[in-house]
Design a protein around this motif. Structure first.
Motif, short mmCIF file in Angstrom:
data_model
loop_
_atom_site.label_atom_id
_atom_site.label_comp_id
_atom_site.label_asym_id
_atom_site.label_seq_id
_atom_site.Cartn_x
_atom_site.Cartn_y
_atom_site.Cartn_z
N ALA A 171 -4.04 -3.07 7.37
CA ALA A 171 -3.76 -1.89 6.54
C ALA A 171 -5.00 -1.53 5.72
CB ALA A 171 -2.58 -2.15 5.62
N LEU A 172 -5.86 -2.51 5.47
CA LEU A 172 -7.08 -2.26 4.70
C LEU A 172 -8.26 -1.89 5.60
CD1 LEU A 172 -6.94 -5.14 2.08
CD2 LEU A 172 -6.16 -2.79 1.88
N GLY A 173 -8.01 -1.87 6.90
CA GLY A 173 -9.11 -1.63 7.84
C GLY A 173 -9.41 -0.16 8.02
N LEU A 179 0.82 -1.22 0.00
CA LEU A 179 0.00 0.00 0.00
C LEU A 179 0.85 1.26 0.00
CD1 LEU A 179 -3.09 -0.18 2.37
CD2 LEU A 179 -2.99 0.83 0.11
N SER A 180 1.88 1.29 0.86
CA SER A 180 2.65 2.53 0.94
C SER A 180 3.60 2.67 -0.23
CB SER A 180 3.39 2.62 2.27
OG SER A 180 4.15 1.47 2.48
N ILE A 209 -7.71 3.45 0.01
CA ILE A 209 -7.77 2.24 0.83
C ILE A 209 -9.07 1.50 0.59
CG2 ILE A 209 -7.93 1.41 3.22
CD1 ILE A 209 -5.82 3.46 3.94
N ARG A 210 -10.14 2.25 0.47
CA ARG A 210 -11.45 1.67 0.20
C ARG A 210 -11.45 0.93 -1.15
NH1 ARG A 210 -15.79 -0.07 2.40
NH2 ARG A 210 -14.50 0.36 4.17
N ALA A 269 -4.25 -1.83 -6.32
CA ALA A 269 -5.23 -2.79 -6.83
C ALA A 269 -4.65 -3.57 -8.00
CB ALA A 269 -6.51 -2.07 -7.23
N ALA A 270 -3.90 -2.88 -8.87
CA ALA A 270 -3.29 -3.54 -10.01
C ALA A 270 -2.25 -4.56 -9.54
CB ALA A 270 -2.63 -2.52 -10.93
#
Ligand SMILES: Nc1ncnc2c1ncn2[C@@H]1O[C@H](COP(=O)(O)OP(=O)(O)O)[C@@H](O)[C@H]1O
Ligand SMILES: [Mg+2]
Length: 332
Positions: A191-193, A159-160, A205-206, A167-168
C-alpha cells in the motif's frame, strides 16, 4: 522516569505476587527512559529485570502478559492481537528461508547474551512472495516459537480509513511496539509502494512512507518487526535497507507440493498416491491452495465412506483450485 501510574502498578503487582506483570512494567519504565535519552539507566534496569527473571527461573509467561497486551483505546482499531501456537515444523519452506528464519529465532532467544556484548539481535524481517505462500504464517511462527503476542497492522486498511492521519496512527503503533515486546506484522506494505495512485493521494502515501521509514530507523525497541508484501518491485528501495533480513517466499517446488499434501493428509491412509500425476496438477498453485485442495480431497474421501485418499481425489481437488496468474504485466 516512571509515571505515578506505573509506580502504582509496580507496587500492586508486587503485592499480588504477579511477577510477569511486575517485570513487564519495569521493562516499560526502561523503554520510556531509553526514549528520553537515559540509556544507561534503561540498560541497568533491563539488566536488573533480566537477572531477577533468571534467578527466579521465571521468564515472563505469555499467558500472564495477555491482559497487559490487549491493545487499548485507539490502538485497538489499528492492531489486532493473537497468540499463535504455530511451530516452525508446521511450515513448508525452502532451505534458504528456513535457515534465515532459524537464525532470527536463535538471535532472539539469545538476545540477553548478545546484549551483554552490546549487540542487538536481528529483529526486522521483510517477507516477500505471492499470496498463499506463507508470509502471514511465517509471522505467526516467529510469534509462536518465541512465545510472544502477534500484533497485526493492515497498512492498506489504515491508509484508507485514516487518510490524512495515517502517519499519526503509525506513531501510535511504534509507541506501542516500544512499550510492549511482541511481534508486529505490518501486512500489505505494498500500500506504501505507490500502486494506489488512482485511488489515493500520492503526496499522502509518500508522507506515510517517509514516516514509516523514519519510525523504523529511530526504533530501538525489543520487538520483532515484520513487513509483508506481495509485490516486491513496487517497494521503495529505501525500505529494503531498514531490514535485517529479507525472506523471499515463492510458489512450492515439487518436493514442497508433496510435503504440503502429506502434512494435510497426515491423519489419513494414503492409497499409493501417484505423485507423477499429482505434481503436474499442482503447478502454479500456492501452498495455501494446495492445502485447501488436500482438505477437499479428505472431505470427499470421508463423505464417500472411504478410509483411503486416492490419487484421483487429490488431482480433481487440485484442478478445482484457482491458479495465481503470473505478474508479467509489471506494476499494476
Ligand atoms: N509455506 C507454507 N507451508 C505450509 N502451509 C502453508 C504455507 N504457506 C501457506 N500455507 C497455508 O496457507 C494458509 C494461508 O497462508 P498465509 O500464510 O496466510 O499466506 P500469505 O500471507 O503469504 O498470503 C496458511 O494458513 C497455511 O495453511
Ligand atoms: Mg498474508
Amino acid at each position: 522516569m516512571a509515571t505515578n501510574d506505573q509506580l502504582k502498578a509496580l507496587v500492586k503487582s508486587h503485592a499480588d505476587g504477579d511477577d510477569p506483570q511486575f517485570y513487564a512494567i519495569a521493562m516499560q519504565v526502561a523503554a520510556k527512559a531509553a526514549r528520553a535519552g537515559q540509556s544507561k539507566f534503561a540498560q541497568e534496569l533491563r539488566d536488573l529485570v533480566n537477572d531477577l527473571r533468571e534467578r527466579t527461573g521465571q521468564r515472563a509467561r505469555i499467558a500472564a502478559v495477555v491482559p497487559f497486551t490487549q491493545p487499548k483505546g485507539e490502538l485497538g482499531s489499528l492492531l489486532s492481537v493473537s497468540y499463535p501456537e504455530v511451530r516452525l515444523s508446521d511450515l513448508v519452506l525452502t532451505d534458504k528461508v528456513r535457515e534465515r528464519l532459524t537464525h532470527v529465532l536463535l538471535e532472539q532467544r539469545q538476545r540477553d547474551a548478545l546484549a551483554r556484548h552490546g549487540l542487538t539481535p536481528a529483529r526486522r524481517v521483510l517477507l516477500t512472495g505471492p499470496p498463499g505462500t506463507g508470509k502471514t504464517s511465517t509471522a505467526r511462527v516467529i510469534a509462536g516459537e518465541l512465545g510472544l503476542p502477534l500484533f497485526s497492522i493492515r497498512l492498506d486498511t489504515v491508509l484508507s480509513k485514516f487518510m490524512g492521519e495515517t502517519a499519526a496512527k503509525l506513531r501510535l503503533v511504534f509507541d506501542a511496539l516500544a512499550e510492549t515486546r511482541g511481534v508486529y506484522l505490518f501486512d500489505e506494505v505494498d500500500a506504501l509502494g505507490g500502486d494506489r495512485t488512482a485511488r489515493n493521494d500520492v503526496g499522502e502515501i509518500r508522507r506515510v512512507l517517509n514516516s514509516f521509514l523514519q519510525f523504523l530507523e529511530e526504533d530501538t525497541s525489543e520487538s520483532v518487526i515484520i513487513a509483508a508484501t506481495n509485490h516486491l518491485n513496487l517497494l521503495d528501495n529505501a525500505l529494503f535497507r531498514r531490514f535485517d533480513t529479507v525472506m523471499g517466499l515463492a510458489l512450492p517446488d515439487d518436493a514442497a507440493v508433496e510435503s504440503v499434501i502429506e502434512n494435510r493428509l497426515a491423519s489419513f491412509k494414503l492409497y499409493n498416491l501417484s505423485w507423477t500425476r499429482i505434481i503436474p496438477a499442482a503447478r502454479g498453485l500456492s501452498h495455501a491452495e494446495i492445502a485447501t485442495a488436500a482438505e477437499n480431497a479428505a472431505k470427499r474421501t470421508i463423505l464417500s465412506n472411504r478410509t483411503r485418499v486416492r490419487t484421483d481425489d487429490v488431482v480433481i481437488a487440485l484442478k478445482e483450485r484457482p491458479r495465481a496468474r503470473r505478474r508479467a504485466d509489471g506494476p499494476a
